[in-house]
Design a protein around this motif. Structure first.
Motif, mmCIF file in Angstrom:
data_model
loop_
_atom_site.group_PDB
_atom_site.id
_atom_site.type_symbol
_atom_site.label_atom_id
_atom_site.label_comp_id
_atom_site.label_asym_id
_atom_site.label_seq_id
_atom_site.Cartn_x
_atom_site.Cartn_y
_atom_site.Cartn_z
ATOM 1 N N PHE A 328 -0.597 0.035 0.537
ATOM 2 C CA PHE A 328 -1.152 0.593 -0.857
ATOM 3 C C PHE A 328 -0.791 1.772 -1.120
ATOM 4 O O PHE A 328 -0.277 2.406 -0.056
ATOM 5 C CB PHE A 328 -2.544 0.142 -0.791
ATOM 6 N N SER A 333 -5.342 5.862 -4.582
ATOM 7 C CA SER A 333 -6.790 5.995 -4.190
ATOM 8 C C SER A 333 -7.528 7.260 -4.284
ATOM 9 O O SER A 333 -8.638 7.426 -4.691
ATOM 10 C CB SER A 333 -6.794 5.391 -2.811
ATOM 11 N N LYS A 367 -7.032 -0.940 1.845
ATOM 12 C CA LYS A 367 -7.285 0.124 0.592
ATOM 13 C C LYS A 367 -8.493 0.379 0.343
ATOM 14 O O LYS A 367 -8.922 1.658 0.049
ATOM 15 C CB LYS A 367 -6.466 -0.698 -0.674
ATOM 16 N N THR A 371 -9.920 4.081 0.851
ATOM 17 C CA THR A 371 -10.698 4.642 -0.335
ATOM 18 C C THR A 371 -12.062 5.288 0.021
ATOM 19 O O THR A 371 -12.562 6.304 -0.404
ATOM 20 C CB THR A 371 -10.697 3.848 -1.668
#
Length: 475
Positions: A328, A333, A367, A371
């Protein structure tokens, strides 16, 4: 009886019995082989020796049979028997003894067994251990050869050489005695050597078994000796000690976790119970009930967040975010985290120095979890930053990895406290006084997520500047 039987089933006795059995079997096989070889060799030598003497007497007898001088033949045969310590028999082709140097045969009619005479006539020699049809009490070596004269090709008689087997029997008896004495000495040495070796192998296992029982009782202070060995046993002892260290550390962490969670749960529960009882028994005036109900509501939510965070940690420890190999954009993010924390940063009168490239930086990992890591770090930085200062959030590609950095300006964290920041339920004194909503699991979750990604987080704090940084593998 069962205890004794169980003891003899132990590894020590098994190895001892196996070693002793192998030694005994080896000795028996060697003894049987050597005995068979020596017996056959001695018998062959004895037969050859008697055959030569019988052949000599047969040649002498052939000459005297032509002249008919039996008395001279008897004297010469008796002399030969005295010198060689062998008795001689001169028979006709049917085995009837006509002349013997053995005084025991004087005046007796003795006939050599038919199979022996037939073998001499057919094979020109016969070698047997025989008692001559029961004449001798014990079997003797008897070797016969035919007697030929010049009158024709047919044998004129048979000459037998007879010898006792006392010398050979004495040799065998001596060999058997020597064999058993040597076997006993070798067996005792093997017993002692096997006993020492088995004890050296079994003793560490016994100590380890005893140590495991101590571990089962909760005593993790037991350690194994290295026994001064570099073999598998020494390696096992070292591994055992490493396991004990891990178990002891796990037990210490478990106790600390229980103590911390007991403390963290007790505080909101005590507050909730106290204010609830105060409202119910009328201690708190009706006009103040709403205020205290709000406190009860806040503490209930904090308790709920604490339990939820604990469940999150348990789930994180069971995950493998790298298993699916998903990738990702880390920059996206980071932008989302900035947007979600915009109000909090503004309320704290903070500025943000965002060093986030426009081009995507693809990294390997989960992801949502990463995050969460960025959110926790930036939220923590905003919480402890001095109002009016600037936060830094940036990412830089370096050596095949994306390095994310979060920095704030506030109070300097002491070197002693830095390693404790990522422990469960750890909160600084300032956090306890100004942030009642914290549960002390944010940074611990950060460390757990990064460990699941096979990465580490670093922290430094100097001159009021505190920096958190971690890396992620790029595709």
């Amino acid at each position: 009886m069962k205890t004794l039987k169980k003891r003899f089933r132990g590894l020590y006795w098994r190895q001892l019995f196996v070693t002793a059995g192998m030694v005994m079997l080896t000795l028996l096989l060697l003894g049987a082989s050597f005995f068979s070889l020596s017996y056959n060799y001695a018998r062959s030598q004895k037969s050859e020796e008697l055959g030569e003497k019988a052949q000599m007497v047969a040649q002498i007898a052939a000459g005297y049979l032509r002249t008919g001088q039996e008395d001279d033949l008897r004297q010469l045969a008796t002399f030969a028997a005295t010198v060689s310590e062998v008795d001689f028999l001169i028979c006709d082709t049917e085995g009837h003894v006509g002349l013997s140097t053995d005084p025991a045969m004087e005046g007796l009619v003795v006939t050599v067994p038919e199979e022996m005479t037939r073998e001499v006539l057919e094979n020109q020699i016969s070698a047997h251990r025989s008692d001559l049809g029961g004449f001798y009490e014990a079997k003797r070596f008897v070797v016969g050869v035919p007697i030929y004269t010049d009158d024709g090709d047919e044998p004129a008689g048979i000459a037998f050489a007879v010898s006792t087997s006392e010398s050979l029997d004495s040799m065998w008896q001596g060999f058997i005695g020597l064999f058993f004495m040597t076997a006993f000495v070798v067996l005792m040495i093997s017993f002692m050597a096997s006993s020492v070796t088995a004890m050296r192998q079994v003793q560490p296992i016994r100590e380890m078994a005893q140590a495991t029982r101590r571990y089962a009782e909760g005593d993790f202070d037991v350690r194994m000796r290295d026994y001064g060995r570099d073999d598998e046993v020494g390696e096992l002892a070292a591994s055992f000690n490493n396991m004990a260290e891990t178990l002891q550390q796990t037990e210490r962490q478990r106790r600390e976790f229980i103590a911390n969670i007991s403390h963290e749960l007790k505080t909101p529960m005590t507050t909730i119970a106290g204010y609830t009882d105060g409202i119910l028994d009328g201690t708190i005036p009706p006009e103040n009930e709403r205020q205290y109900l709000q406190i009860i509501s806040d503490e209930s939510r904090r308790l709920s967040r604490l339990v939820r965070r604990m469940l999150d940690v348990s789930q994180l420890q069971a995950m493998d975010p790298l298993r699916n190999g998903s990738r990702f954009d880390i920059c996206e993010s980071m932008r989302r985290v900035l947007i979600s924390l915009e109000k909090k940063i503004t309320d704290r009168q903070l500025d943000v120095d965002a060093d986030i490239p426009d081009e995507p930086i693809l990294v390997l990992g989960d992801k949502d979890l990463i995050t969460q890591v960025i959110y926790n770090l930036l939220d923590n930085a905003a919480k402890f930053a001095t109002p009016g200062t600037k936060l830094y959030l940036g990412v830089t590609p370096l050596d095949g990895k994306a390095r994310v950095t979060v920095r704030n300006l506030g109070e300097t964290i002491s070197p002693e406290e830095l390693p404790l920041l990522f422990e469960r339920f750890h909160k600084s004194d300032k956090s306890r006084s100004e942030d009642k909503d914290g549960v002390g699991l944010g940074l611990y979750i950060v460390k757990t997520i990064l460990e699941q990604h096979k990465e580490k987080i670093n922290v430094t704090s100097e001159n009021g500047v505190t920096t958190f940084s971690f890396s992620l593998a790029m595709e």
